[in-house]
Design a protein around this motif. Structure first.
Motif, PDB file in Angstrom:
ATOM      1  N   ALA A 146       0.813  -1.227   0.000  1.00  0.00           N
ATOM      2  CA  ALA A 146       0.000   0.000   0.000  1.00  0.00           C
ATOM      3  C   ALA A 146       0.838   1.264   0.000  1.00  0.00           C
ATOM      4  O   ALA A 146       0.479   2.258  -0.646  1.00  0.00           O
ATOM      5  CB  ALA A 146      -0.936  -0.004   1.211  1.00  0.00           C
ATOM      6  N   VAL A 147       1.957   1.247   0.716  1.00  0.00           N
ATOM      7  CA  VAL A 147       2.731   2.482   0.871  1.00  0.00           C
ATOM      8  C   VAL A 147       4.069   2.449   0.151  1.00  0.00           C
ATOM      9  O   VAL A 147       4.738   3.484   0.030  1.00  0.00           O
ATOM     10  CB  VAL A 147       2.977   2.787   2.364  1.00  0.00           C
ATOM     11  N   GLY A 148       4.481   1.275  -0.316  1.00  0.00           N
ATOM     12  CA  GLY A 148       5.782   1.146  -0.952  1.00  0.00           C
ATOM     13  C   GLY A 148       5.788   1.661  -2.379  1.00  0.00           C
ATOM     14  O   GLY A 148       4.757   2.064  -2.932  1.00  0.00           O
ATOM     15  N   PRO A 149       6.976   1.660  -3.018  1.00  0.00           N
ATOM     16  CA  PRO A 149       7.089   2.117  -4.405  1.00  0.00           C
ATOM     17  C   PRO A 149       6.380   1.176  -5.364  1.00  0.00           C
ATOM     18  O   PRO A 149       6.156  -0.001  -5.053  1.00  0.00           O
ATOM     19  CB  PRO A 149       8.605   2.121  -4.647  1.00  0.00           C
ATOM     20  N   ASP A 150       6.023   1.697  -6.530  1.00  0.00           N
ATOM     21  CA  ASP A 150       5.355   0.888  -7.545  1.00  0.00           C
ATOM     22  C   ASP A 150       6.362  -0.072  -8.161  1.00  0.00           C
ATOM     23  O   ASP A 150       7.312   0.337  -8.821  1.00  0.00           O
ATOM     24  CB  ASP A 150       4.775   1.793  -8.637  1.00  0.00           C
ATOM     25  N   LEU A 151       6.190  -1.352  -7.908  1.00  0.00           N
ATOM     26  CA  LEU A 151       7.095  -2.377  -8.430  1.00  0.00           C
ATOM     27  C   LEU A 151       6.446  -3.176  -9.554  1.00  0.00           C
ATOM     28  O   LEU A 151       6.851  -4.291  -9.845  1.00  0.00           O
ATOM     29  CB  LEU A 151       7.518  -3.321  -7.293  1.00  0.00           C
ATOM     30  N   ASP A 152       5.431  -2.579 -10.194  1.00  0.00           N
ATOM     31  CA  ASP A 152       4.714  -3.239 -11.270  1.00  0.00           C
ATOM     32  C   ASP A 152       4.174  -4.595 -10.817  1.00  0.00           C
ATOM     33  O   ASP A 152       4.319  -5.606 -11.481  1.00  0.00           O
ATOM     34  CB  ASP A 152       5.614  -3.423 -12.497  1.00  0.00           C
ATOM     35  N   ARG A 153       3.544  -4.597  -9.619  1.00  0.00           N
ATOM     36  CA  ARG A 153       2.991  -5.842  -9.105  1.00  0.00           C
ATOM     37  C   ARG A 153       1.887  -6.383  -9.999  1.00  0.00           C
ATOM     38  O   ARG A 153       1.733  -7.592 -10.152  1.00  0.00           O
ATOM     39  CB  ARG A 153       2.477  -5.612  -7.674  1.00  0.00           C
ATOM     40  N   SER A 154       1.094  -5.488 -10.600  1.00  0.00           N
ATOM     41  CA  SER A 154       0.018  -5.962 -11.476  1.00  0.00           C
ATOM     42  C   SER A 154       0.584  -6.644 -12.714  1.00  0.00           C
ATOM     43  O   SER A 154       0.041  -7.637 -13.193  1.00  0.00           O
ATOM     44  CB  SER A 154      -0.887  -4.791 -11.879  1.00  0.00           C
ATOM     45  N   GLY A 155       1.703  -6.128 -13.226  1.00  0.00           N
ATOM     46  CA  GLY A 155       2.333  -6.759 -14.387  1.00  0.00           C
ATOM     47  C   GLY A 155       2.872  -8.128 -14.046  1.00  0.00           C
ATOM     48  O   GLY A 155       2.715  -9.089 -14.811  1.00  0.00           O
ATOM     49  N   LYS A 156       3.512  -8.246 -12.874  1.00  0.00           N
ATOM     50  CA  LYS A 156       4.027  -9.546 -12.446  1.00  0.00           C
ATOM     51  C   LYS A 156       2.895 -10.541 -12.241  1.00  0.00           C
ATOM     52  O   LYS A 156       3.014 -11.718 -12.599  1.00  0.00           O
ATOM     53  CB  LYS A 156       4.824  -9.380 -11.154  1.00  0.00           C
ATOM     54  N   ALA A 157       1.800 -10.063 -11.659  1.00  0.00           N
ATOM     55  CA  ALA A 157       0.654 -10.947 -11.444  1.00  0.00           C
ATOM     56  C   ALA A 157       0.080 -11.414 -12.780  1.00  0.00           C
ATOM     57  O   ALA A 157      -0.321 -12.576 -12.928  1.00  0.00           O
ATOM     58  CB  ALA A 157      -0.418 -10.225 -10.631  1.00  0.00           C
ATOM     59  N   PHE A 158       0.035 -10.519 -13.774  1.00  0.00           N
ATOM     60  CA  PHE A 158      -0.477 -10.895 -15.096  1.00  0.00           C
ATOM     61  C   PHE A 158       0.382 -11.994 -15.716  1.00  0.00           C
ATOM     62  O   PHE A 158      -0.151 -13.000 -16.222  1.00  0.00           O
ATOM     63  CB  PHE A 158      -0.497  -9.678 -16.018  1.00  0.00           C
ATOM     64  N   VAL A 159       1.700 -11.820 -15.698  1.00  0.00           N
ATOM     65  CA  VAL A 159       2.593 -12.818 -16.294  1.00  0.00           C
ATOM     66  C   VAL A 159       2.460 -14.153 -15.566  1.00  0.00           C
ATOM     67  O   VAL A 159       2.398 -15.222 -16.196  1.00  0.00           O
ATOM     68  CB  VAL A 159       4.052 -12.332 -16.264  1.00  0.00           C
ATOM     69  N   ARG A 160       2.371 -14.109 -14.243  1.00  0.00           N
ATOM     70  CA  ARG A 160       2.238 -15.349 -13.462  1.00  0.00           C
ATOM     71  C   ARG A 160       0.942 -16.082 -13.801  1.00  0.00           C
ATOM     72  O   ARG A 160       0.949 -17.280 -14.120  1.00  0.00           O
ATOM     73  CB  ARG A 160       2.271 -15.019 -11.973  1.00  0.00           C
ATOM     74  N   ASN A 161      -0.183 -15.371 -13.745  1.00  0.00           N
ATOM     75  CA  ASN A 161      -1.474 -16.010 -13.999  1.00  0.00           C
ATOM     76  C   ASN A 161      -1.624 -16.444 -15.452  1.00  0.00           C
ATOM     77  O   ASN A 161      -2.190 -17.501 -15.747  1.00  0.00           O
ATOM     78  CB  ASN A 161      -2.609 -15.061 -13.614  1.00  0.00           C
ATOM     79  N   CYS A 162      -1.122 -15.614 -16.366  1.00  0.00           N
ATOM     80  CA  CYS A 162      -1.157 -15.964 -17.784  1.00  0.00           C
ATOM     81  C   CYS A 162      -0.344 -17.228 -18.035  1.00  0.00           C
ATOM     82  O   CYS A 162      -0.775 -18.130 -18.765  1.00  0.00           O
ATOM     83  CB  CYS A 162      -0.616 -14.794 -18.608  1.00  0.00           C
ATOM     84  N   SER A 163       0.838 -17.313 -17.419  1.00  0.00           N
ATOM     85  CA  SER A 163       1.703 -18.481 -17.615  1.00  0.00           C
ATOM     86  C   SER A 163       1.049 -19.751 -17.082  1.00  0.00           C
ATOM     87  O   SER A 163       1.114 -20.814 -17.706  1.00  0.00           O
ATOM     88  CB  SER A 163       3.052 -18.255 -16.927  1.00  0.00           C
ATOM     89  N   LEU A 164       0.411 -19.649 -15.912  1.00  0.00           N
ATOM     90  CA  LEU A 164      -0.250 -20.820 -15.337  1.00  0.00           C
ATOM     91  C   LEU A 164      -1.393 -21.300 -16.221  1.00  0.00           C
ATOM     92  O   LEU A 164      -1.565 -22.506 -16.436  1.00  0.00           O
ATOM     93  CB  LEU A 164      -0.764 -20.484 -13.934  1.00  0.00           C
ATOM     94  N   ALA A 165      -2.192 -20.350 -16.734  1.00  0.00           N
ATOM     95  CA  ALA A 165      -3.300 -20.717 -17.619  1.00  0.00           C
ATOM     96  C   ALA A 165      -2.772 -21.343 -18.905  1.00  0.00           C
ATOM     97  O   ALA A 165      -3.330 -22.322 -19.421  1.00  0.00           O
ATOM     98  CB  ALA A 165      -4.152 -19.492 -17.935  1.00  0.00           C
ATOM     99  N   CYS A 166      -1.691 -20.803 -19.427  1.00  0.00           N
ATOM    100  CA  CYS A 166      -1.087 -21.325 -20.652  1.00  0.00           C
ATOM    101  C   CYS A 166      -0.565 -22.743 -20.434  1.00  0.00           C
ATOM    102  O   CYS A 166      -0.761 -23.632 -21.269  1.00  0.00           O
ATOM    103  CB  CYS A 166       0.036 -20.394 -21.099  1.00  0.00           C
ATOM    104  N   GLU A 167       0.108 -22.968 -19.288  1.00  0.00           N
ATOM    105  CA  GLU A 167       0.677 -24.284 -19.010  1.00  0.00           C
ATOM    106  C   GLU A 167      -0.396 -25.357 -18.857  1.00  0.00           C
ATOM    107  O   GLU A 167      -0.168 -26.529 -19.158  1.00  0.00           O
ATOM    108  CB  GLU A 167       1.535 -24.207 -17.748  1.00  0.00           C
ATOM    109  N   ASP A 168      -1.582 -24.957 -18.386  1.00  0.00           N
ATOM    110  CA  ASP A 168      -2.672 -25.924 -18.250  1.00  0.00           C
ATOM    111  C   ASP A 168      -3.061 -26.522 -19.591  1.00  0.00           C
ATOM    112  O   ASP A 168      -3.476 -27.685 -19.674  1.00  0.00           O
ATOM    113  CB  ASP A 168      -3.898 -25.260 -17.609  1.00  0.00           C
TER     114      ASP A 168
END
Length: 319
Positions: free
Chosen positions: A238-260
């Motif tokens: 909430a208070v930390g710098p923007d580390l592109d967490r949404s981008g990392k989450a997208f790549v992670r979830n996209c990769s898992l769906a792709c691997e299925d």
């Protein structure tokens, strides 16, 4: 057999607590996309989580044998059972408001409470019977699954054919078998006088004493550590710098769906990373963050993904 605390058991329980904290902290970091570790889905992480749950259940069986082999001590048993059941209910309630439909319906504490009820009669039974019961429960998922046991009412059995979302799920089958195995192993140790020998190890070094203390207070640590860790990571997000967490989450979830569907981790991660880069390059990514259900934007995302996947499949893969 004396019921005084054994240092080796406190140490074993303390090490399980440490492993549990490491897993949960990693899960929190992944949930808030600080890291892209597949904590919820990765095979290695699942094995790690299962080994932690198994450790607690196995040690619960050992404790049952040591506490009740000379006669069932009903008052201490019901006091401990009530404490675990109340804690399990509290975990379900808190996670319901935190995670919604993925709340803990039947987690490790629920499992320990039920397994203790199942295993208690075997504390006074012959060793062969305890071992046989352990094998039966451990193998139940292989021969006793049935659609009759589908539905939330029978979720605790682990014998239904339909899964339910949950951040922690440790059903009766096969996990009660682990507690029975702990009871049987403890009985074997008693027969061989191994507990008497192990009781000589006092483990008084500073590090061992600290871990043993964690083992003695494992219930309190279990209930408190995750709210503390989750709160710390939530605050950092909430208070930390923007580390592109949404981008990392997208790549992670996209990769898992792709691997299925594709089953090739290298190609999937490459394609999903490429998709994110393209979405950012044409300013689609920011628009998607504001309107995630916009069908036009999602169509552009799917088009980018299809192209990136085709390119990744044609590219040479590292061994």
């Amino acid at each position: 057999m004396t019921t005084k605390r054994l240092a080796v058991l406190d140490l074993a329980r303390g090490l399980a607590v440490v492993a549990m904290a490491i897993y949960h902290f990693s899960w929190d970091l992944s949930w808030f996309a600080f890291v892209d570790w597949p904590v919820s889905q990765g095979t290695g992480w699942r094995v790690f989580a299962a080994s932690i749950a198994g450790s607690f259940l196995f040690l619960a069986g050992v404790s049952l044998d040591l506490a009740h082999n000379d006669g069932i001590r009903w008052r201490p048993f019901w006091r401990r059972f009530a404490m675990i059941a109340a804690a399990a209910a509290a975990v379900s309630l808190v996670t319901y408001f935190t995670f919604g439909d993925s709340f803990v319906r039947f987690g490790i504490l629920h499992s320990i409470a039920l397994a203790s009820l199942i295993a208690l009669p075997f504390a006074r039974a012959p060793l062969a019977l305890s071992a046989a019961a352990s094998i039966v429960f451990l193998t139940l998922p292989f021969w006793a699954k049935s659609q009759i046991l589908d539905g939330p009412l029978w979720l605790w059995t682990g014998l239904g054919t339909v899964g339910y979302p949950s951040v922690d799920y440790v059903p009766m089958a096969p996990w009660a078998g682990v507690t029975l195995a702990g009871l049987a192993v403890s009985r074997t140790f008693r027969n061989l006088k191994l507990w008497t020998r192990l009781s000589e190890f006092r483990l008084r070094s500073a590090s061992a004493s600290f871990i043993r203390a964690m083992g003695r207070h494992s219930m309190a640590i279990y209930l408190l550590h995750q709210p503390v860790l989750y709160g710390l990571v939530w605050t950092a997000a909430a208070v930390g710098p923007d580390l592109d967490r949404s981008g990392k989450a997208f790549v992670r979830n996209c990769s898992l769906a792709c691997e299925d569907s594709l089953g090739t981790p290298g190609i999937c991660r490459s394609a999903c990373t490429c998709t994110l880069e393209q979405l950012k390059a044409d300013n689609t990514w920011e628009a998607l963050q504001e309107e995630p259900q916009n069908q036009s934007l999602r169509s552009r995302m799917n088009t980018s993904y299809a192209q990136c996947l085709a390119d990744a499949e044609l590219a040479p893969q590292a061994d």
